[in-house]
Design an enzyme around this catalytic site. Structure first.
Site, PDB file in Angstrom:
ATOM      1  N   GLN A 561       0.844  -1.205   0.000  1.00  0.00           N
ATOM      2  CA  GLN A 561       0.000   0.000   0.000  1.00  0.00           C
ATOM      3  C   GLN A 561       0.873   1.247   0.000  1.00  0.00           C
ATOM      4  O   GLN A 561       1.927   1.298   0.645  1.00  0.00           O
ATOM      5  CB  GLN A 561      -0.916  -0.008   1.228  1.00  0.00           C
ATOM      6  CG  GLN A 561      -1.928   1.132   1.274  1.00  0.00           C
ATOM      7  CD  GLN A 561      -2.934   0.958   2.404  1.00  0.00           C
ATOM      8  OE1 GLN A 561      -3.173  -0.151   2.852  1.00  0.00           O
ATOM      9  NE2 GLN A 561      -3.502   2.049   2.863  1.00  0.00           N
ATOM     10  N   HIS A 624     -13.865  -2.032  -1.978  1.00  0.00           N
ATOM     11  CA  HIS A 624     -12.824  -1.160  -2.534  1.00  0.00           C
ATOM     12  C   HIS A 624     -12.981  -1.080  -4.047  1.00  0.00           C
ATOM     13  O   HIS A 624     -13.297  -2.068  -4.707  1.00  0.00           O
ATOM     14  CB  HIS A 624     -11.431  -1.692  -2.177  1.00  0.00           C
ATOM     15  CG  HIS A 624     -11.165  -1.750  -0.706  1.00  0.00           C
ATOM     16  ND1 HIS A 624     -10.647  -0.696  -0.002  1.00  0.00           N
ATOM     17  CD2 HIS A 624     -11.376  -2.739   0.203  1.00  0.00           C
ATOM     18  CE1 HIS A 624     -10.534  -1.033   1.270  1.00  0.00           C
ATOM     19  NE2 HIS A 624     -10.978  -2.270   1.423  1.00  0.00           N
TER      20      HIS A 624
END
Length: 665
Positions: A561, A624
C-alpha cells in the site's frame, strides 16, 4: 477432714488440710511426686472426666486438630454443572449452515420487510417503494409467484396470520391492505384516518371473526374485522401511553403482546381485550421484567414469539437482544451486540469472531450508518421451531445461539462482507407439493428431506438473500450466477449509465508506469468503468502528488500500500480536497493477484491511497474500487512484498515511488 467444731471457720479447716499434705510429701519424698507426674496423660484424662466445666483441649493442641480436619476457612462452592442440550446436533441439522448465500433475487428498491407463512410455505417480501412480492418455497430454493403495488409510499408494516392464509400491509398512504395468500389476491382495503405504526392478525384458525390490530402514533390500537366491509373498528384498545411499535400474537397461548416507545410491554387478550390472568403465572407486572426496556431507557423495534409460545424476543436501538419467558415475564437471557461489544470481541483476538482490520472497520462504518437510518426493517431475532435456538443478524453475519448453553454454535454468511443482513424469516420442514404444478416438471417427486431456508434483507440493498444447507454450486456461480436479475434496471439508472459512458473523458490515462526505487510497475487503468477514480489518479500523478512517497504498508501474502504523503496510512486527500464515492462494478473484482484498488476507511471515503494485491482477495469485493491491474512488473511487486517490516507492517528500509508516467492511448 472431720471438723471437731462444726461452727469453726472454713479457713481453719483448709489450713489444717494443707499442713497434712506437706507432711506427707516430706515423708514420702519427691520421688513419689515424680512417679505421679510420669503417669501423665492417664491421670490427666481421668481428672478431665471427673472435673466439671468445659473440656480442655486435646493433648496434641490446635495444630493436631488442624491436621486432622483439613484447612481452616469457608468451604469452596460446588462447581456448577454445565447445561447441555440433548441431541443438539439433531436440532442444528434442521438449520441452515452455509457460509455464503445460495441465491439472491431483486426488488426495485431497498427490501425492508420479510415474512414466512406457517403451513402454506410462502415467503413474502416488501420494499421501500411500496411493492409486495410472493415467493413459493420449493424442494430447493424459492419461486416467484406474484407481485403487487401495495402502497403508493413505503410499506411500514407486514404481518401474516397464524394459519398462513392471510397477509396484511400498512403504508404511509394511511391504508391497510389484506391479501389472500393461497389465491394471491387482495381481498380488502381499509382506509385509515391516522398514520399506522404496526399491524398484526390476532385470531386463531376457525374463528368467525378474522381480526387485525393496527396501532397509531398515540398509543391506541384499533381492532378491525377483515371479513367485514366496513372501515369502522370493532374496538379501540387504550392500554399504552406511547406509540405502539410492535404487536405480536402468541397463537399457542392466544395472547397479544405489544410494546411501545417508552419500553413498556403489555399482555392482553384478543377476545375481551383485558389482561389474560389465566394464561400467565404472575399477578402484578412489578413481579416481572416487562419493564426492563423502560429501565434501560430503550424500546423494542422488533418482537418475535417462539412457535410453542413459551418465550419471545425483542431487539432495539441499544443493540441488545432480550429473550423473555412468556409465562413469568422474566428475562431468560440478554445478548449484547452493541458496537462497543463488537470492538471488544475484535480486540480479544478470538479466531471465531475476528475479522481483518480493514474489513472490520468497514462493517463498523456500515453499522453506524444503519443506526442513523429508518426504524422500519430493523434487525430481528427469530426462534427455530424447537425454541432452543435464536437466530439474529450482526455485523459478523447471522448468529445461531443455543439458548440452553448460551453459546454461539455458528455464524451464517460471515464471508459475505458486502451485505449487512437485517430482517430474517425462516422456513423449516418439508415443502408441500404444489398440485397446480402438475405437468410443469416442478416438485414432481415428493421429498421427505427438510430444506431449511432463511430469507434475509440487507441494509440499503435491493435484494433478498437465501441461506440454506447448500453452498453456491461453483466459483463462477458464487460470483455471478447466484445473483438473479429478475428485475429490469430503472429508467433513471439507464439514463445515468448512458450519460456516464458519454461523458467519460478521453483525457484520462489508459495506462501508467510506477517508477520505484526497486523497479517499474506497469498498470492498465479502467477509466470507462471508474472515471472518477481514474481522474483522481491521473491528476495526482500528473501534478507530482505521488512523487517520492513511500510504501508505508506491506503485508506478505496480501498486498502493498502507498499514496499517503504522511507515510503512516492516515493522510491523503483527493484532487477535490476531500473524499469521494466508490465506483464498484461487478466486472472488476479482486479475483486475481496484482489488482490495484483504492484504500479507504469505509464506504465512500476514497482519498489518494491505493494498494496492489499479491494474491486473490475476494473478501474485498464490494468494499474497494478496483481501477487498474498490473500487466508488467510482478517481480518488482514480490521484491517489495518480501522486504522486512516492523510490527506495524512498515518496511524497515524505505521503498519509494519516484514518479508515475502516464499514457493516454
Amino acid at each position: 477432714l472431720r471438723r471437731s467444731n462444726p461452727s469453726a471457720p472454713v479457713a481453719v479447716a483448709w489450713e489444717s488440710s494443707a499442713r497434712s499434705v506437706r507432711s506427707r510429701l516430706s515423708r514420702t519424698g519427691w520421688r513419689t511426686a515424680a512417679m505421679t507426674a510420669k503417669q501423665g496423660k492417664r491421670s490427666r484424662v481421668a481428672e478431665e472426666e471427673e472435673a466439671p466445666g468445659p473440656a480442655l483441649p486435646p493433648a496434641g493442641g490446635a495444630d493436631d486438630e488442624d491436621e486432622d480436619d483439613g484447612p481452616v476457612g469457608p468451604a469452596m462452592p460446588k462447581p456448577k454443572k454445565k447445561k447441555v442440550l440433548p441431541f443438539e446436533q439433531v436440532y442444528l441439522d434442521s438449520l441452515p449452515n452455509s457460509e455464503m448465500y445460495e441465491k439472491s433475487f431483486m426488488h426495485r428498491d431497498f427490501v425492508t420487510l420479510v415474512a414466512v407463512t406457517p403451513g402454506t410455505d410462502f415467503f413474502i417480501t416488501a420494499s421501500n417503494d411500496g411493492h409486495l412480492k410472493f415467493w413459493k418455497k420449493r424442494m430447493e430454493g424459492i419461486e416467484f409467484v406474484k407481485h403487487f403495488r401495495s402502497h403508493m409510499g413505503p410499506i411500514l408494516g407486514l404481518s401474516v396470520s397464524s394459519d398462513g392464509q392471510c397477509c396484511a400491509t400498512i403504508g404511509q398512504d394511511k391504508s391497510v391492505k389484506i391479501y389472500d395468500v393461497i389465491n394471491f389476491d387482495m381481498t380488502l382495503m381499509i382506509k385509515l384516518n391516522y398514520m399506522p405504526n404496526a399491524c398484526e392478525f390476532i385470531y386463531k384458525k376457525g374463528e368467525a371473526q378474522q381480526k387485525i390490530a393496527v396501532s397509531d402514533t398515540t398509543g391506541k390500537i384499533f381492532i378491525y374485522d377483515t371479513l367485514s366491509n366496513t372501515n369502522e373498528p370493532l374496538k379501540v384498545v387504550d392500554t399504552h401511553r406511547a406509540a405502539v411499535r410492535c404487536i405480536r400474537y402468541n397463537a399457542a397461548k392466544q395472547v397479544v403482546i405489544s410494546a411501545d416507545d417508552k419500553g413498556v410491554i403489555e399482555y392482553w387478550s384478543p377476545s375481551d381485550y383485558e389482561f389474560p390472568a389465566n394464561a400467565v403465572d404472575f399477578r402484578f407486572k412489578l413481579d416481572t421484567d416487562l419493564y426492563a426496556l423502560a429501565k434501560a431507557k430503550t424500546k423494542a423495534l422488533t418482537l418475535e414469539v417462539s412457535v410453542d409460545g413459551e418465550q419471545f424476543s425483542t431487539t432495539g436501538p441499544d443493540r441488545r437482544i432480550r429473550v423473555f419467558r412468556f409465562a413469568t415475564g422474566k428475562l431468560r437471557c440478554v445478548f449484547d451486540e452493541s458496537l462497543e461489544s463488537a470492538n471488544e470481541v475484535q480486540m480479544s483476538g478470538n479466531e471465531a469472531y475476528k475479522l481483518e482490520d480493514i474489513d472490520f472497520g468497514r462493517r463498523l462504518a456500515v453499522d453506524r450508518e444503519m443506526a442513523k437510518g429508518d426504524e422500519v426493517g430493523f434487525p430481528n431475532a427469530i426462534f427455530d421451531e424447537s425454541g432452543n435456538f435464536l437466530l439474529y443478524p450482526t455485523l459478523l453475519g447471522i448468529k445461531v445461539v443455543n439458548l440452553v448453553t448460551n453459546r454461539c454454535n455458528r455464524i451464517i454468511g460471515k464471508v459475505e462482507n458486502t451485505e449487512r443482513f437485517m430482517r430474517l424469516a425462516m422456513f423449516q420442514g418439508v415443502p408441500q407439493k404444489d398440485k397446480r404444478g402438475r405437468g410443469s416438471g416442478k416438485d414432481t417427486k415428493q421429498s421427505t428431506e427438510k430444506d431449511p431456508t432463511i430469507v434475509s434483507s440487507a441494509f440499503q440493498k435491493t435484494r433478498l438473500y437465501l441461506f440454506t444447507r447448500r453452498e453456491p454450486e461453483d466459483g463462477e456461480d458464487a460470483v455471478g450466477g447466484r445473483d438473479v436479475f429478475n428485475e429490469k434496471p430503472l429508467a433513471e439508472e439507464m439514463v445515468l449509465a448512458s450519460e456516464l459512458a458519454a461523458t467519460a473523458s478521453t483525457s484520462l490515462a489508459r495506462s501508467a508506469v510506477i517508477h520505484t526505487t526497486v523497479g517499474d510497475i506497469h498498470l492498465k487503468l479502467f477509466p470507462d468503468e471508474c472515471p472518477k477514480t481514474c481522474e483522481n489518479f491521473t491528476v495526482h500523478s500528473r501534478n507530482g502528488y505521488y512523487d517520492n512517497l513511500i510504501m508505508h504498508r506491506v503485508i506478505k501474502g496480501f498486498m502493498i500500500q502507498t499514496g499517503d504523503p504522511l507515510g503512516d496510512g492516515t493522510g491523503g486527500v483527493s484532487i477535490w480536497g476531500g473524499e469521494f464515492e466508490d465506483e464498484i462494478t461487478r466486472d472488476l473484482r479482486h479475483d486475481r493477484p496484482y489488482t490495484v484498488s483504492m484504500a479507504n476507511a469505509g464506504p465512500n471515503t476514497n482519498g489518494s491511497q491505493f494498494f496492489i494485491t499479491t494474491v486473490a482477495t475476494p473478501w474485498l469485493d464490494g468494499k474497494h474500487t478496483v481501477f487498474a491491474r498490473v500487466v508488467k512488473g510482478a517481480d518488482v511487486i514480490h521484491t517489495i512484498e518480501k522486504t522486512k517490516t516492523d510490527r506495524n507492517d512498515k518496511p524497515m528500509l524505505d521503498i519509494k515511488m519516484l514518479n508515475i508516467s502516464l499514457a493516454f492511448n
